[in-house]
Design a protein around this motif. Structure first.
Motif, PDB file in Angstrom:
ATOM      1  N   GLY A   1       0.815  -1.214   0.000  1.00 35.33           N
ATOM      2  CA  GLY A   1       0.000   0.000   0.000  1.00 35.33           C
ATOM      3  C   GLY A   1       0.846   1.260   0.000  1.00 35.33           C
ATOM      4  N   SER A   2       1.920   1.276   0.789  1.00 39.20           N
ATOM      5  CA  SER A   2       2.771   2.461   0.826  1.00 39.20           C
ATOM      6  C   SER A   2       3.539   2.635  -0.483  1.00 39.20           C
ATOM      7  CB  SER A   2       3.742   2.382   2.004  1.00 39.20           C
ATOM      8  OG  SER A   2       4.602   1.278   1.857  1.00 39.20           O
ATOM      9  N   ALA A   3       3.954   1.535  -1.096  1.00 41.63           N
ATOM     10  CA  ALA A   3       4.645   1.628  -2.388  1.00 41.63           C
ATOM     11  C   ALA A   3       3.685   2.130  -3.463  1.00 41.63           C
ATOM     12  CB  ALA A   3       5.213   0.269  -2.771  1.00 41.63           C
ATOM     13  N   ALA A   4       2.453   1.644  -3.442  1.00 40.57           N
ATOM     14  CA  ALA A   4       1.459   2.104  -4.421  1.00 40.57           C
ATOM     15  C   ALA A   4       1.162   3.584  -4.206  1.00 40.57           C
ATOM     16  CB  ALA A   4       0.189   1.273  -4.301  1.00 40.57           C
ATOM     17  N   MET A   5       1.070   3.998  -2.946  1.00 38.12           N
ATOM     18  CA  MET A   5       0.801   5.408  -2.653  1.00 38.12           C
ATOM     19  C   MET A   5       1.957   6.289  -3.105  1.00 38.12           C
ATOM     20  SD  MET A   5      -1.749   6.765  -1.708  1.00 38.12           S
ATOM     21  CE  MET A   5      -2.530   8.031  -0.845  1.00 38.12           C
ATOM     22  N   ALA A   6       3.184   5.827  -2.913  1.00 39.88           N
ATOM     23  CA  ALA A   6       4.348   6.595  -3.360  1.00 39.88           C
ATOM     24  C   ALA A   6       4.354   6.740  -4.878  1.00 39.88           C
ATOM     25  CB  ALA A   6       5.627   5.928  -2.883  1.00 39.88           C
ATOM     26  N   LEU A   7       4.003   5.672  -5.582  1.00 40.84           N
ATOM     27  CA  LEU A   7       3.929   5.752  -7.045  1.00 40.84           C
ATOM     28  C   LEU A   7       2.832   6.715  -7.491  1.00 40.84           C
ATOM     29  CD1 LEU A   7       4.448   2.018  -8.088  1.00 40.84           C
ATOM     30  CD2 LEU A   7       5.986   3.949  -8.471  1.00 40.84           C
ATOM     31  N   LEU A   8       1.679   6.674  -6.823  1.00 40.26           N
ATOM     32  CA  LEU A   8       0.595   7.597  -7.172  1.00 40.26           C
ATOM     33  C   LEU A   8       0.999   9.047  -6.935  1.00 40.26           C
ATOM     34  CD1 LEU A   8      -2.645   5.855  -5.888  1.00 40.26           C
ATOM     35  CD2 LEU A   8      -2.143   6.559  -8.220  1.00 40.26           C
ATOM     36  N   LEU A   9       1.671   9.307  -5.807  1.00 44.50           N
ATOM     37  CA  LEU A   9       2.078  10.674  -5.503  1.00 44.50           C
ATOM     38  C   LEU A   9       3.152  11.164  -6.463  1.00 44.50           C
ATOM     39  CD1 LEU A   9       2.099  10.585  -1.616  1.00 44.50           C
ATOM     40  CD2 LEU A   9       0.417  11.639  -3.112  1.00 44.50           C
ATOM     41  N   ASP A  10       4.034  10.262  -6.925  1.00 46.55           N
ATOM     42  CA  ASP A  10       5.027  10.651  -7.928  1.00 46.55           C
ATOM     43  C   ASP A  10       4.376  10.940  -9.272  1.00 46.55           C
ATOM     44  OD1 ASP A  10       7.179  10.559  -6.255  1.00 46.55           O
ATOM     45  OD2 ASP A  10       7.750   8.505  -6.789  1.00 46.55           O
ATOM     46  N   ARG A  11       3.390  10.139  -9.616  1.00 47.40           N
ATOM     47  CA  ARG A  11       2.748  10.301 -10.915  1.00 47.40           C
ATOM     48  C   ARG A  11       1.775  11.477 -10.947  1.00 47.40           C
ATOM     49  NH1 ARG A  11       1.722   6.903 -15.612  1.00 47.40           N
ATOM     50  NH2 ARG A  11      -0.176   7.683 -16.567  1.00 47.40           N
ATOM     51  N   PHE A  12       1.060  11.692  -9.839  1.00 50.62           N
ATOM     52  CA  PHE A  12       0.074  12.763  -9.755  1.00 50.62           C
ATOM     53  C   PHE A  12       0.398  13.680  -8.576  1.00 50.62           C
ATOM     54  CE2 PHE A  12      -2.206   8.955 -11.330  1.00 50.62           C
ATOM     55  CZ  PHE A  12      -2.489   9.402 -12.616  1.00 50.62           C
ATOM     56  N   PRO A  13       1.274  14.679  -8.760  1.00 49.24           N
ATOM     57  CA  PRO A  13       1.664  15.550  -7.649  1.00 49.24           C
ATOM     58  C   PRO A  13       0.495  16.365  -7.088  1.00 49.24           C
ATOM     59  CG  PRO A  13       3.114  15.873  -9.538  1.00 49.24           C
ATOM     60  CD  PRO A  13       2.023  14.960  -9.976  1.00 49.24           C
ATOM     61  N   ALA A  14      -0.575  16.514  -7.850  1.00 46.66           N
ATOM     62  CA  ALA A  14      -1.735  17.254  -7.346  1.00 46.66           C
ATOM     63  C   ALA A  14      -2.374  16.538  -6.165  1.00 46.66           C
ATOM     64  CB  ALA A  14      -2.758  17.446  -8.454  1.00 46.66           C
ATOM     65  N   LEU A  15      -2.146  15.236  -6.031  1.00 42.85           N
ATOM     66  CA  LEU A  15      -2.682  14.502  -4.883  1.00 42.85           C
ATOM     67  C   LEU A  15      -2.079  14.992  -3.574  1.00 42.85           C
ATOM     68  CD1 LEU A  15      -2.872  10.823  -6.168  1.00 42.85           C
ATOM     69  CD2 LEU A  15      -4.752  12.381  -5.708  1.00 42.85           C
ATOM     70  N   VAL A  16      -0.843  15.472  -3.620  1.00 43.87           N
ATOM     71  CA  VAL A  16      -0.215  16.012  -2.417  1.00 43.87           C
ATOM     72  C   VAL A  16      -0.964  17.267  -1.981  1.00 43.87           C
ATOM     73  CG1 VAL A  16       1.903  16.978  -1.454  1.00 43.87           C
ATOM     74  CG2 VAL A  16       2.016  15.044  -3.011  1.00 43.87           C
ATOM     75  N   ALA A  17      -1.256  18.148  -2.940  1.00 44.43           N
ATOM     76  CA  ALA A  17      -1.997  19.368  -2.620  1.00 44.43           C
ATOM     77  C   ALA A  17      -3.403  19.029  -2.139  1.00 44.43           C
ATOM     78  CB  ALA A  17      -2.061  20.276  -3.845  1.00 44.43           C
ATOM     79  N   PHE A  18      -4.049  18.063  -2.785  1.00 42.64           N
ATOM     80  CA  PHE A  18      -5.392  17.664  -2.367  1.00 42.64           C
ATOM     81  C   PHE A  18      -5.370  17.098  -0.949  1.00 42.64           C
ATOM     82  CE2 PHE A  18      -8.722  14.434  -1.989  1.00 42.64           C
ATOM     83  CZ  PHE A  18      -9.837  15.248  -2.134  1.00 42.64           C
ATOM     84  N   GLY A  19      -4.361  16.317  -0.630  1.00 41.45           N
ATOM     85  CA  GLY A  19      -4.231  15.774   0.725  1.00 41.45           C
ATOM     86  C   GLY A  19      -4.045  16.878   1.756  1.00 41.45           C
ATOM     87  N   GLY A  20      -3.258  17.893   1.409  1.00 41.37           N
ATOM     88  CA  GLY A  20      -3.085  19.030   2.310  1.00 41.37           C
ATOM     89  C   GLY A  20      -4.384  19.795   2.511  1.00 41.37           C
ATOM     90  N   LEU A  21      -5.119  20.001   1.414  1.00 42.11           N
ATOM     91  CA  LEU A  21      -6.413  20.676   1.529  1.00 42.11           C
ATOM     92  C   LEU A  21      -7.379  19.875   2.392  1.00 42.11           C
ATOM     93  CD1 LEU A  21      -6.914  21.957  -2.117  1.00 42.11           C
ATOM     94  CD2 LEU A  21      -6.381  23.307  -0.108  1.00 42.11           C
TER      95      LEU A  21
END
Length: 157
Positions: A3-23
């Motif tokens: 799960g953490s590896a998949a999440m890291a790949l998603l965050l690398d591929r879609f950096p907007a997810l980091v901003a969405f998580g912060g929001l």
């Protein structure tokens, strides 16, 4: 671990997810502040709009704070800060061919190796601008919260 590896790949591929998580975290913090048991009844009676304003202002605060930090880091000499030494990959040690010979009775007890923490490395790379950003951001958040609370206390019936 998957799960953490998949999440890291998603965050690398879609950096907007980091901003969405912060929001989402800012929204949750504002919602928790509005629904705190200490003053939730007061908000429901005196300032019902705060139940909607605080989550939104928390999300907006986090977004503006992140934009400010990114712009400060880009403006700093050398651009973004390098990763701390503890976070850089290290080669695995090679296995030894022969087993370790242990003495029958050790003369000195071996000391426990100290494990370095991330906090000192992060503190070494911190700049005074980071502290200023956080300080001014907190002052802005408290001033906004105080202004909204003051408005509802003094200017509403």
């Amino acid at each position: 671990m998957f799960g953490s590896a998949a999440m890291a790949l998603l965050l690398d591929r879609f950096p907007a997810l980091v901003a969405f998580g912060g929001l989402l975290l800012g929204w949750t913090a504002g919602d928790l502040a509005a629904s705190d048991a200490a003053y939730a009844d007061w908000i429901a009676r005196q300032a019902p709009a705060l139940a909607y304003v605080l989550p939104f202002s928390g999300a907006v605060f986090v977004w503006f704070q992140s934009r400010w930090v990114v712009s400060e880091r880009k403006a700093a000499p050398g651009g973004a800060r390098p990763a701390p030494e503890l976070l850089k990959p290290v080669a695995a040690p090679k296995p030894k061919a022969k087993p370790i010979e242990r003495p029958a009775k050790p003369a000195v007890t071996p000391a426990i190796p100290r494990v370095a923490s991330v906090a000192p490395a992060a503190a070494e790379n911190a700049t005074p601008q980071d502290d200023l950003v956080m300080f001014l951001g907190l002052i802005g958040l408290f001033a906004t919260f105080g202004a909204v609370m003051g408005y509802f206390v003094f200017f509403t019936d």
